[in-house]
Scaffold this motif. Structure first.
Motif, PDB file in Angstrom:
ATOM      1  N   PRO A  37       0.839  -1.197   0.000  1.00  0.00           N
ATOM      2  CA  PRO A  37       0.000   0.000   0.000  1.00  0.00           C
ATOM      3  C   PRO A  37       0.878   1.253   0.000  1.00  0.00           C
ATOM      4  O   PRO A  37       2.061   1.200   0.326  1.00  0.00           O
ATOM      5  CB  PRO A  37      -0.790  -0.121   1.313  1.00  0.00           C
ATOM      6  CG  PRO A  37      -0.011  -1.045   2.174  1.00  0.00           C
ATOM      7  CD  PRO A  37       0.774  -1.928   1.262  1.00  0.00           C
ATOM      8  N   PRO A  38       0.309   2.379  -0.349  1.00  0.00           N
ATOM      9  CA  PRO A  38       1.116   3.591  -0.365  1.00  0.00           C
ATOM     10  C   PRO A  38       1.601   3.948   1.043  1.00  0.00           C
ATOM     11  O   PRO A  38       0.876   3.794   2.010  1.00  0.00           O
ATOM     12  CB  PRO A  38       0.167   4.673  -0.899  1.00  0.00           C
ATOM     13  CG  PRO A  38      -1.160   4.026  -1.103  1.00  0.00           C
ATOM     14  CD  PRO A  38      -1.045   2.579  -0.799  1.00  0.00           C
ATOM     15  N   GLY A  39       2.825   4.425   1.111  1.00  0.00           N
ATOM     16  CA  GLY A  39       3.402   4.817   2.395  1.00  0.00           C
ATOM     17  C   GLY A  39       4.102   3.681   3.123  1.00  0.00           C
ATOM     18  O   GLY A  39       4.633   3.886   4.209  1.00  0.00           O
ATOM     19  N   VAL A  40       4.120   2.482   2.553  1.00  0.00           N
ATOM     20  CA  VAL A  40       4.790   1.334   3.203  1.00  0.00           C
ATOM     21  C   VAL A  40       6.065   1.053   2.440  1.00  0.00           C
ATOM     22  O   VAL A  40       6.080   1.004   1.214  1.00  0.00           O
ATOM     23  CB  VAL A  40       3.867   0.092   3.209  1.00  0.00           C
ATOM     24  CG1 VAL A  40       4.605  -1.120   3.759  1.00  0.00           C
ATOM     25  CG2 VAL A  40       2.621   0.368   4.009  1.00  0.00           C
ATOM     26  N   GLN A  41       7.169   0.857   3.194  1.00  0.00           N
ATOM     27  CA  GLN A  41       8.459   0.548   2.584  1.00  0.00           C
ATOM     28  C   GLN A  41       9.129  -0.572   3.369  1.00  0.00           C
ATOM     29  O   GLN A  41       8.773  -0.862   4.506  1.00  0.00           O
ATOM     30  CB  GLN A  41       9.370   1.763   2.616  1.00  0.00           C
ATOM     31  CG  GLN A  41       8.920   2.888   1.717  1.00  0.00           C
ATOM     32  CD  GLN A  41       9.904   4.041   1.758  1.00  0.00           C
ATOM     33  OE1 GLN A  41      10.771   4.104   2.631  1.00  0.00           O
ATOM     34  NE2 GLN A  41       9.757   4.963   0.824  1.00  0.00           N
ATOM     35  N   VAL A  42      10.134  -1.180   2.737  1.00  0.00           N
ATOM     36  CA  VAL A  42      10.940  -2.195   3.420  1.00  0.00           C
ATOM     37  C   VAL A  42      12.008  -1.463   4.214  1.00  0.00           C
ATOM     38  O   VAL A  42      12.726  -0.618   3.682  1.00  0.00           O
ATOM     39  CB  VAL A  42      11.585  -3.165   2.413  1.00  0.00           C
ATOM     40  CG1 VAL A  42      12.501  -4.139   3.132  1.00  0.00           C
ATOM     41  CG2 VAL A  42      10.520  -3.894   1.638  1.00  0.00           C
ATOM     42  N   THR A  51      12.101  -5.518   7.388  1.00  0.00           N
ATOM     43  CA  THR A  51      10.667  -5.652   7.640  1.00  0.00           C
ATOM     44  C   THR A  51       9.936  -4.508   6.949  1.00  0.00           C
ATOM     45  O   THR A  51      10.542  -3.556   6.464  1.00  0.00           O
ATOM     46  CB  THR A  51      10.369  -5.649   9.146  1.00  0.00           C
ATOM     47  OG1 THR A  51       8.981  -5.883   9.330  1.00  0.00           O
ATOM     48  CG2 THR A  51      10.752  -4.337   9.780  1.00  0.00           C
ATOM     49  N   LEU A  52       8.623  -4.616   6.902  1.00  0.00           N
ATOM     50  CA  LEU A  52       7.796  -3.573   6.326  1.00  0.00           C
ATOM     51  C   LEU A  52       7.465  -2.547   7.408  1.00  0.00           C
ATOM     52  O   LEU A  52       7.231  -2.896   8.558  1.00  0.00           O
ATOM     53  CB  LEU A  52       6.499  -4.157   5.769  1.00  0.00           C
ATOM     54  CG  LEU A  52       6.653  -5.121   4.600  1.00  0.00           C
ATOM     55  CD1 LEU A  52       5.299  -5.706   4.225  1.00  0.00           C
ATOM     56  CD2 LEU A  52       7.251  -4.415   3.412  1.00  0.00           C
ATOM     57  N   ALA A  53       7.446  -1.301   7.013  1.00  0.00           N
ATOM     58  CA  ALA A  53       7.113  -0.247   7.973  1.00  0.00           C
ATOM     59  C   ALA A  53       6.417   0.898   7.233  1.00  0.00           C
ATOM     60  O   ALA A  53       6.649   1.137   6.060  1.00  0.00           O
ATOM     61  CB  ALA A  53       8.376   0.266   8.660  1.00  0.00           C
ATOM     62  N   TYR A  54       5.537   1.569   7.997  1.00  0.00           N
ATOM     63  CA  TYR A  54       4.914   2.782   7.451  1.00  0.00           C
ATOM     64  C   TYR A  54       5.922   3.917   7.552  1.00  0.00           C
ATOM     65  O   TYR A  54       6.538   4.125   8.586  1.00  0.00           O
ATOM     66  CB  TYR A  54       3.658   3.153   8.242  1.00  0.00           C
ATOM     67  CG  TYR A  54       2.476   2.280   7.921  1.00  0.00           C
ATOM     68  CD1 TYR A  54       2.070   1.285   8.799  1.00  0.00           C
ATOM     69  CD2 TYR A  54       1.769   2.444   6.749  1.00  0.00           C
ATOM     70  CE1 TYR A  54       0.985   0.479   8.518  1.00  0.00           C
ATOM     71  CE2 TYR A  54       0.687   1.645   6.449  1.00  0.00           C
ATOM     72  CZ  TYR A  54       0.302   0.656   7.343  1.00  0.00           C
ATOM     73  OH  TYR A  54      -0.770  -0.133   7.039  1.00  0.00           O
ATOM     74  N   THR A  55       6.076   4.609   6.472  1.00  0.00           N
ATOM     75  CA  THR A  55       6.967   5.770   6.497  1.00  0.00           C
ATOM     76  C   THR A  55       6.101   7.016   6.550  1.00  0.00           C
ATOM     77  O   THR A  55       5.082   7.115   5.868  1.00  0.00           O
ATOM     78  CB  THR A  55       7.854   5.799   5.247  1.00  0.00           C
ATOM     79  OG1 THR A  55       7.015   5.793   4.100  1.00  0.00           O
ATOM     80  CG2 THR A  55       8.787   4.611   5.212  1.00  0.00           C
TER      81      THR A  55
END
Length: 160
Positions: A37-42, A51-55
């Motif tokens: 989804p938008p705003g999520v990066q590794v 890991t995946l995290a919301y930026t």
């Protein structure tokens, strides 16, 4: 998150087909780059785990406190001249109100002068023309003679 602690954040291009959850011992579902989804990066954590995290976008800084600036010289000049100009206009209007009857009389006199000049321009040439005429009109006689059908004509003009 404190400003002293620094974490390395990496992103994987969304064109690859490798799964993003790449932690050892992770048996959960794998997410492809297209599914993020938008705003999520590794994110790679300090222990090396990805890991995946919301930026979040960087928080906007508080707007700078406006500093009082000095008034420009032109603004001071205009502010000082405004009452002077207004007072001059007021004085002129009072003066015109006192002078109005005289101005009206002067305008009537000027119109009378214009009418007199116009009448003079028309009347003076008429008077001069009648003064130059002789008492009796001039008589002009012509005598013309010719001989033959195509003969030369001779004439005389007499002014009496």
């Amino acid at each position: 998150m404190h400003p002293e602690t620094r974490y390395e954040i990496t992103t994987i291009t969304r064109t690859g087909r490798e799964p993003l959850a790449h932690n050892p011992g992770w048996d959960g579902p794998r997410i492809l780059p297209e599914e993020l989804p938008p705003g999520v990066q590794v994110v790679t954590l300090p222990g090396g785990i990805r890991t995946l995290a919301y930026t979040q976008p960087p928080t906007p800084t508080a707007p700078a406190v406006p500093v009082a600036q000095p008034v420009p010289a032109w603004a001071k000049t205009i502010a000082l001249l405004a009452p002077t100009v207004g007072g001059g206009i007021a004085a002129a209007s009072v003066g015109l109100s006192y002078a109005a009857p005289g101005l009206i009389a002067m305008s009537h006199a000027l119109w009378s002068a214009v009418a007199l000049i116009a009448a003079g321009v028309i009347a003076v040439p008429l008077i001069l023309r009648t003064a130059r005429r002789p008492a009796s009109p001039a008589q002009i006689t012509q005598n013309i003679t010719a001989t033959g059908l195509f003969g030369r004509a001779n004439g005389t003009i007499n002014h009496h």
